[in-house]
Design a protein around this motif. Structure first.
Motif, short mmCIF file in Angstrom:
data_model
loop_
_atom_site.label_atom_id
_atom_site.label_comp_id
_atom_site.label_asym_id
_atom_site.label_seq_id
_atom_site.Cartn_x
_atom_site.Cartn_y
_atom_site.Cartn_z
N ILE A 110 0.81 -1.21 0.00
CA ILE A 110 0.00 0.00 0.00
C ILE A 110 0.84 1.27 0.00
N ASP A 111 1.95 1.32 0.74
CA ASP A 111 2.76 2.54 0.75
C ASP A 111 3.39 2.79 -0.61
N ARG A 112 3.74 1.71 -1.32
CA ARG A 112 4.32 1.85 -2.66
C ARG A 112 3.26 2.29 -3.66
N LEU A 113 2.10 1.68 -3.57
CA LEU A 113 1.00 2.05 -4.46
C LEU A 113 0.64 3.53 -4.28
N ALA A 114 0.48 3.96 -3.02
CA ALA A 114 0.12 5.34 -2.74
C ALA A 114 1.18 6.31 -3.24
N THR A 115 2.45 5.92 -3.10
CA THR A 115 3.54 6.78 -3.58
C THR A 115 3.46 6.95 -5.09
N ALA A 116 3.22 5.88 -5.82
CA ALA A 116 3.09 5.98 -7.27
C ALA A 116 1.91 6.87 -7.64
N VAL A 117 0.80 6.73 -6.92
CA VAL A 117 -0.39 7.54 -7.21
C VAL A 117 -0.11 9.02 -7.00
N VAL A 118 0.52 9.37 -5.88
CA VAL A 118 0.73 10.80 -5.62
C VAL A 118 1.77 11.39 -6.56
N LEU A 119 2.81 10.64 -6.92
CA LEU A 119 3.79 11.16 -7.86
C LEU A 119 3.16 11.41 -9.23
N GLU A 120 2.31 10.50 -9.67
CA GLU A 120 1.63 10.71 -10.94
C GLU A 120 0.64 11.87 -10.85
N TYR A 121 -0.01 12.03 -9.69
CA TYR A 121 -0.92 13.16 -9.53
C TYR A 121 -0.15 14.48 -9.65
N MET A 122 1.03 14.55 -9.03
CA MET A 122 1.81 15.78 -9.11
C MET A 122 2.22 16.09 -10.55
N ASP A 123 2.51 15.04 -11.33
CA ASP A 123 2.79 15.25 -12.75
C ASP A 123 1.54 15.73 -13.48
N PHE A 124 0.42 15.07 -13.21
CA PHE A 124 -0.85 15.35 -13.89
C PHE A 124 -1.29 16.79 -13.67
N ARG A 125 -1.13 17.28 -12.45
CA ARG A 125 -1.57 18.63 -12.10
C ARG A 125 -0.42 19.65 -12.10
N SER A 126 0.75 19.24 -12.56
CA SER A 126 1.92 20.13 -12.60
C SER A 126 2.16 20.78 -11.24
N VAL A 127 2.08 19.95 -10.20
CA VAL A 127 2.26 20.46 -8.84
C VAL A 127 3.72 20.82 -8.58
N ARG A 128 4.62 19.94 -9.03
CA ARG A 128 6.05 20.18 -8.78
C ARG A 128 6.87 19.32 -9.74
N ASP A 129 7.96 19.88 -10.21
CA ASP A 129 8.92 19.10 -10.99
C ASP A 129 9.85 18.43 -9.98
N TRP A 130 9.50 17.22 -9.57
CA TRP A 130 10.12 16.57 -8.41
C TRP A 130 11.27 15.63 -8.78
N ARG A 131 11.43 15.30 -10.04
CA ARG A 131 12.36 14.22 -10.40
C ARG A 131 13.82 14.52 -10.07
N ALA A 132 14.24 15.77 -10.23
CA ALA A 132 15.64 16.10 -9.93
C ALA A 132 15.95 15.90 -8.46
N ASP A 133 14.93 16.04 -7.61
CA ASP A 133 15.12 15.87 -6.17
C ASP A 133 14.95 14.43 -5.71
N ALA A 134 14.44 13.59 -6.59
CA ALA A 134 14.16 12.20 -6.19
C ALA A 134 14.47 11.25 -7.35
N PRO A 135 15.73 11.13 -7.74
CA PRO A 135 16.08 10.32 -8.92
C PRO A 135 15.76 8.84 -8.76
N ARG A 136 15.90 8.30 -7.55
CA ARG A 136 15.59 6.87 -7.36
C ARG A 136 14.09 6.63 -7.51
#
Length: 202
Positions: free
Chosen positions: A147-173
């Motif tokens: 569940i923690d992995r699923l929720a993480t994938a959901v929120v990261l995709e939501y941030m992409d979908f809504r252009s909340v934050r360009d987070w990839r440079a801060d979280a490469p793994r």
């Protein structure tokens, strides 16, 4: 059972993806929550997602819904009840969903009513939490569903979908992990249609 849901909510997507991952048969019924007065009798907060099991006693709150679905197949340990590290991560990820949605809604206010101070506070919370999740990548970046992995994938995709934050440079793994994780069937099927179009056009 019926899952009353919205078209783009990350909370509803988390609940639907949990049901799909566990093989629990639910009817995902997308509604306009603002005009769905019938929902008041099931959930007086009139919030989505709301789950209506066969017994007719509605269950509100996405985490409680996921707990309920996980209890149907406890042997899969997808929503472990006694692993507090997993549950603590899950809670923080849901908090990241909440502040990401709040930021999105704040920016949709008319300019005269918008609080950029509130947006800045959301941005700070988001940045801190992304950094924290990247530090937890050894636990999160796995192809074993949980569940923690699923929720993480959901929120990261939501941030992409809504252009909340360009987070990839801060979280490469996390970024490398998400590239493969998004193809998981429960995530591919539950992705909002607009987001599916965006992914397919990359």
């Amino acid at each position: 059972m019926i899952l009353f849901n919205g078209p783009n909510t990350p909370f509803g997507r988390m609940a639907l993806a949990t049901a799909l991952e566990l093989g629990v048969d639910v009817e995902n019924r997308v509604i306009d929550v603002y005009s769905s007065q019938f929902l008041d009798g099931l959930n007086p907060l009139r919030q989505i997602p709301t789950l209506l099991p066969a017994n007719g006693r509605a269950i509100a709150d996405s985490r409680v819904i996921c707990d309920y679905l996980g209890a149907i197949h406890p042997e899969k340990r997808f929503v472990p009840r006694d692993d507090w590290d997993v549950r603590a991560r899950w809670s923080l990820v849901v908090g990241l969903m909440e502040t990401s949605v709040a930021r999105t809604m704040e920016l949709r206010r008319p300019a005269a009513e918008r609080s950029m101070t509130a947006v800045e506070k959301h941005d700070q919370r988001i940045a801190r939490t992304i950094g924290w999740l990247e530090a937890e990548a050894s636990e999160l970046c796995s192809d074993i569903p949980r569940i923690d992995r699923l929720a993480t994938a959901v929120v990261l995709e939501y941030m992409d979908f809504r252009s909340v934050r360009d987070w990839r440079a801060d979280a490469p793994r996390l970024a490398r992990w998400l590239e493969a994780e998004t193809s998981r069937p429960c995530l591919a099927v539950s992705r909002p249609r607009e987001a599916q179009n965006a992914v397919s056009s990359r």
